[in-house]
Write a protein that holds these residues in place. Structure first.
Motif, short mmCIF file in Angstrom:
data_model
loop_
_atom_site.label_atom_id
_atom_site.label_comp_id
_atom_site.label_asym_id
_atom_site.label_seq_id
_atom_site.Cartn_x
_atom_site.Cartn_y
_atom_site.Cartn_z
N PRO A 100 0.85 -1.02 -0.03
CA PRO A 100 -0.03 0.11 0.13
C PRO A 100 0.85 1.26 0.09
O PRO A 100 1.82 1.30 0.64
CB PRO A 100 -0.67 -0.19 1.22
CG PRO A 100 -0.91 -1.49 1.57
CD PRO A 100 0.49 -1.94 1.11
N LYS B 12 -3.88 1.53 -3.40
CA LYS B 12 -4.43 0.98 -2.00
C LYS B 12 -5.14 -0.29 -2.39
O LYS B 12 -5.10 -0.83 -3.50
CB LYS B 12 -5.89 1.85 -1.90
CG LYS B 12 -5.47 3.25 -1.85
CD LYS B 12 -6.83 4.14 -1.54
CE LYS B 12 -6.51 5.61 -1.60
NZ LYS B 12 -7.54 6.54 -1.51
N PRO B 13 -5.35 -1.27 -1.24
CA PRO B 13 -5.80 -2.66 -1.63
C PRO B 13 -7.02 -2.46 -2.35
O PRO B 13 -7.18 -3.55 -3.08
CB PRO B 13 -6.00 -2.94 0.13
CG PRO B 13 -5.31 -2.22 0.89
CD PRO B 13 -5.26 -1.00 0.05
N GLU B 14 -7.83 -2.01 -2.43
CA GLU B 14 -9.08 -1.61 -3.39
C GLU B 14 -8.71 -1.54 -4.51
O GLU B 14 -9.60 -1.75 -5.46
CB GLU B 14 -9.94 -0.56 -2.99
CG GLU B 14 -9.71 0.70 -2.76
CD GLU B 14 -9.12 1.24 -1.22
OE1 GLU B 14 -8.52 0.24 -0.57
OE2 GLU B 14 -9.68 2.11 -0.98
N THR C 106 -6.83 -3.41 -6.19
CA THR C 106 -6.39 -4.89 -6.68
C THR C 106 -7.43 -5.30 -7.65
O THR C 106 -8.72 -5.41 -7.59
CB THR C 106 -6.33 -5.89 -5.61
OG1 THR C 106 -5.22 -5.42 -4.52
CG2 THR C 106 -5.97 -6.95 -5.87
N THR D 9 -1.72 -6.56 -7.65
CA THR D 9 -2.02 -7.03 -6.31
C THR D 9 -1.50 -5.97 -5.35
O THR D 9 -0.38 -6.09 -5.07
CB THR D 9 -1.97 -8.43 -5.96
OG1 THR D 9 -2.37 -9.09 -6.92
CG2 THR D 9 -2.36 -8.83 -4.61
N GLN E 99 -2.58 -6.18 1.65
CA GLN E 99 -3.62 -5.56 2.78
C GLN E 99 -2.64 -4.95 3.80
O GLN E 99 -1.67 -5.65 4.10
CB GLN E 99 -4.50 -6.54 3.35
CG GLN E 99 -5.67 -6.86 2.31
CD GLN E 99 -6.67 -6.13 2.03
OE1 GLN E 99 -6.74 -5.31 3.04
NE2 GLN E 99 -7.42 -6.28 0.99
#
Length: 128
Positions: A13, A86-88, A90, A125, A128
């Motif tokens: 991240p 950000k993880p979102e 991915t 990817t 998290q």
């Protein structure tokens, strides 16, 4: 017309990636290029679209201020630079081309149905 996306990978991240879309069969100066992504279980969405007619760019709200689209005409390649990931973010990222693209990039144009040609995706990817 063929497109090949590359540059995906695993990133922390806050990190950055630059995705590349190599276009063959037509000049990038003659097409609009869209970057799309599809996360598991979700529909494919437009991330950012670039109009070669006026070099304008549309970006979806979730990536505004974190993404830049640029082109290298000599390499017939369009890039998507993504920062502060950000993880979102991915998803599998795809590039696509529209031969009849409008003068100005907009959210109305940056849709799956607007695109004529698609490349294989590249997986991004963000941990998290």
């Amino acid at each position: 017309v063929q497109l090949q996306a590359s540059g995906g990978g695993l990133v922390q991240p806050g990190g950055s990636l630059r995705l590349a879309c190599v276009v063959s069969g037509i000049s990038v100066r003659e097409v609009g290029i869209g970057w799309f992504r599809q996360a598991p279980g979700k529909e494919r969405e437009g991330v950012s679209c670039f109009s070669s007619r006026d070099t304008s760019t549309y970006a979806v709200d979730s990536v505004k201020g974190r993404s830049t689209v640029s082109s290298d005409n000599a390499k017939n390649t369009v890039y998507l630079q993504m920062n502060n990931l950000k993880p979102e973010d991915t998803a599998v990222y795809y590039c696509a081309a529209d031969e009849g693209h409008p003068l100005r990039a907009s959210h109305r144009w940056c849709t799956r149905l607007s695109m004529d040609h698609w490349g294989e995706g590249t997986l991004v990817t963000v941990l998290q």
